[in-house]
Each structure stands twice: as C-alpha cells, then as structure tokens.
Scaffold this active site. Sequence first.
Site, PDB file in Angstrom:
ATOM      1  N   CYS A   2       0.879  -1.351  -0.010  1.00  0.00           N
ATOM      2  CA  CYS A   2      -0.070   0.077  -0.064  1.00  0.00           C
ATOM      3  C   CYS A   2       0.773   1.415   0.076  1.00  0.00           C
ATOM      4  CB  CYS A   2      -0.962  -0.129   1.244  1.00  0.00           C
ATOM      5  SG  CYS A   2      -2.043   1.068   1.072  1.00  0.00           S
ATOM      6  N   HIS A  18      -3.340  -5.259   1.701  1.00  0.00           N
ATOM      7  CA  HIS A  18      -2.721  -5.302   2.932  1.00  0.00           C
ATOM      8  C   HIS A  18      -2.630  -6.925   3.537  1.00  0.00           C
ATOM      9  CE1 HIS A  18      -2.376  -1.328   3.850  1.00  0.00           C
ATOM     10  NE2 HIS A  18      -3.581  -0.985   3.115  1.00  0.00           N
ATOM     11  N   GLU A  38      -0.599  -8.073   5.314  1.00  0.00           N
ATOM     12  CA  GLU A  38      -0.273  -8.119   6.906  1.00  0.00           C
ATOM     13  C   GLU A  38      -1.742  -8.347   7.530  1.00  0.00           C
ATOM     14  OE1 GLU A  38      -0.180  -5.740   5.058  1.00  0.00           O
ATOM     15  OE2 GLU A  38      -0.762  -3.968   6.088  1.00  0.00           O
TER      16      GLU A  38
END
Lengths: 207, 302
Positions: free
Chosen positions: A80, A174, A176
């Site tokens: 991002c 994302h 994560e």
Amino acid sequence: MGPTIGVLALQGAFASHQQRLAELGASTLQVRTPDDLGSVDALVMPGGESTTMSKLLVSSGLFDPIAARIATGMPVFGTCAGMILLAAQVIDGRPDQRSFASIDIAVRRNGYGRQVDSFEADISVPSIDGGPFHGVFIRAPKVERVGPGVEVLAEHDGVPVLARAGHVSVVSFHPELARDARLHDQFLHTASQHYIHHVNESITETN
Amino acid sequence: MVDNLASMSDKAITGSFPVKRGLAEMLKGGVIMDVVTSEQAKIAEDAGACAVMALERVPADIRRDGGVARMSDPEMIEAIKASVSIPVMAKARIGHFVEAQILEALGVDFIDESEVLTPADEAHHIDKWKFTAPFVCGATNLGEALRRISEGAAMIRSKGEAGTGNVVEAVRHLRSIIGDIKKIGQADSAELFDWAKRLQAPLPLVQEVAESGWLPVPMFCAGGLATPADAALAMQLGAEAVFVGSGIFKSDEPARRAAAIVEATTHFNDPQILAKVSRGLGAPMTGIGMDEINQRYAERGW
C-alpha cells in the site's frame, strides 16, 4: 542463521507485518534509524500514510541509506503506502513527496477512492498455492502503468495489484491484515536466497 | 466479528468490519491533528499528520465559549477534504445518528462520536454497525471501550480531558484501560463472567480480550496532549497513536510543534531524539488544571 527482516516502523501497520513474519519463524527488527537499517538484510515497507512516512524518512536520515541499500540489491516488499514509496511515478502525491523509484510502475494515491470505497476481495495469485488470497484494500493506490521488466503477479478487475521486478515486490492491498502469511513467506524466500548468495560471496572474498 | 450489512458488488465488499478496522490499523504510530481551516489542515499535512480532524472550534475554544457544540458545517468539512490528501475525520454528537449520516454522505473517512460535542442522546450511542464509514469513540475505562466496540466502533481513543492541555486525565484513562486488560489476562475462565458483569461489557468481548491480551480494535490516546513528550508518554504507556487537538494550534509555533510531535510519536522510545525535537518550540498552549474546569467532557457518554 537466516536473514534479519527489517520492518520500516516510522508510521503505519508495521506491527502486523512483524507478527506475520514472526509466525514464519523469521527474525525481525523495527527500523527507525540508519543504525537499525545496518542490522537488517531485507526491508518491508508497510501500509500507512505515504506522506507521513516520506517526511519521517527524511527527518530520520533513513532516505538516502535505504535508497543506497535498494540500489545494491537489498530485497524490499512494499504494501500500500510502501508500494507508493517504491514506485517510479506517483500520481496525486504531494509535490514534495519522495519515492525510491525502485520499480517501474505509476501509481495513483487513493486511486480506489476514499475510505467509504475501501473494500475486501479475493485475489487470484497464480504463483502461490492454496487458493485465492484475501485482499483488504484501504484507500489503496491504483497501478496505472507497468513498465517493461515488471512482472504482474495478480490483478483485480484488470488492474495490477501485486507486482515484482527483481528484488523489489509491491502490493496494493494489505497481506499483513489477512492472517495469511503466504506473501510474506514468498518475500522471506527471496530474502533468504539473497542472504545466502551474499554470505557465499563474502566467504569467496575471504578465501 | 461479523458485519451483516456489508454490501456486495463485483465480488468486492465495502464497509465490512475488517475494512473499517483496516484504516485504524493504517493510522497507527501517527498523529491525528484537530484543524479548523484549510490552511491549518495544510500545515498539519506538511508537518506529517497521518489524518486531520475537521471541526469548527478546537476543544479549548468550545470550553471557553460554552453553549451547545454541534457537528461542523459541511461546507467547512468539504473545504478541508479538498485541501489535503490524507484521511479526514469529523465529529458527530454522541447519539446523533443523523449527524453521522451526513458525515458519511460527505465521504468523511472516520467519524468521531465525540464527547467534546454536546451529547444528543442521554441513553444511547449511535448504532455504528449501520454505517459504511468507520467510527472512533472515546473511553475512560475498559468497560466503556468494550461497550463502544459492541456498538461497532472500529477504533477506541482514551478520552483524557480535551481542551485542557493537561495530560493527567489521558494518563489516568490509558492506565485504567491497559491495567484492566492485563488483569483480565490473568483471570481464569470462571472469573471472566464476573469481569463482564463488573465492566458491564459483553462476555464474548471480555473473553476475546483475555485471550488476545488487547482490544479487538486499535487504541489511540486523546485529550490534553500538548508537547512531544506528552505524545511519547502516551505511546510508552501503550497507546498505538495519538490525537492532538488544541495543543498544536493554540501554541505559539504550530508548524514546528506539529512536526516535533510527529517525530516524537515515531521515536517515542528514543530519549536522544525526543530531547532534540523538544528544543525551541516556543510556548505551548497555557493549559488548565482539572480543579479549574467546571465541565468534564470525559463524563459524557457511558
């Protein structure tokens, strides 16, 4: 012994990245200063606000050392805002916004819209096993141009969302936040290969 | 948590809880600054703010002026949205779901259901699950935080006491919330029922906190922060980011102070850097003691 994976910890979702990497057994380090950078073999640039990170990269004295490390082959993975920091061209950025220009793509900041347009969607990633990857897109950057030499690894609605050029990987969503460490695993693999190559080179030089 | 109201289009889901919480995750380690004009918003963005809170008066002025404080004029919010590229937040009154509807229609990135404004409902907070935009709510203790999360808040901020420039209440609330999270982590499964009762919070959320050791959403700190050291204090105590309201634009040199607070929030554990960025910032906002105020905003909400 394996590589130490740095996570740029100036602002943003760095703790989640560190958690995903730790789950894979990697040793990790939060990077806030040039000294921290000296102890890592690869670097993750997390999501967050790219304008904020750009300022802090300069004030912390990290910008030039990171640029130098990327130029000499340090593996980097930008998610991002991290993708924006690594892109060759940033559209709708601030005039003083700095980027490492390490991968030949053009990205539009907030290209998918504001937060009310943020979304999650399953993304097919042919290069990894185990089915689609669940992508969470938060005020995400949109890739508008991909240069030669850049490998597009996944798309959403015909727009590249995951790409790689040598040791530089970028993703507009994302991983994560997905509790799915497959993309981190892939980066760890790249980092390990680079690390082993580097160690072997040093041994050859010593001999 | 499941959000049944997520809308489907092109296999993409907007407004789901992970998407709402996702933006809160991205703001971690950053500084969210109160601004009342486009010019201030630009100064905040220039200084490295990760988001701005658009409002008509900073809390110190609301406190001084008295009267009823309401949602800001949409024209003013739109002007601020147009002037910066970072996320823009705005405040709705506690329980005023129509103000929240208007803010969502304006495309505001985060809605703060805020005790700094005059509450519109004395019994009910907004049902935040009904919205696509994420909400942040204040809390003084763990029970209050979990009640707000059960109503759909995607971020909690410890309340502190807005508009005072005095960090003491922020510290009290942070210590209370984090202290109880630690205690719950030590409790056995039978004791969690009693914790839920005492906290007046839903049992599944209490169990989740016990298991994970943290709230199900990010927790930031607000209310009274005025210096780089205040921001670092909140971060060292366990806050994941900070809101600075009156502290910046009621000081002598807002641009320098704002940049210093941004650096202090990143390098919160590095006293050498904190010493460097704290130098020569001009006078901070004067601030007021807790015994000098007649209205505690933190007591609004329940």
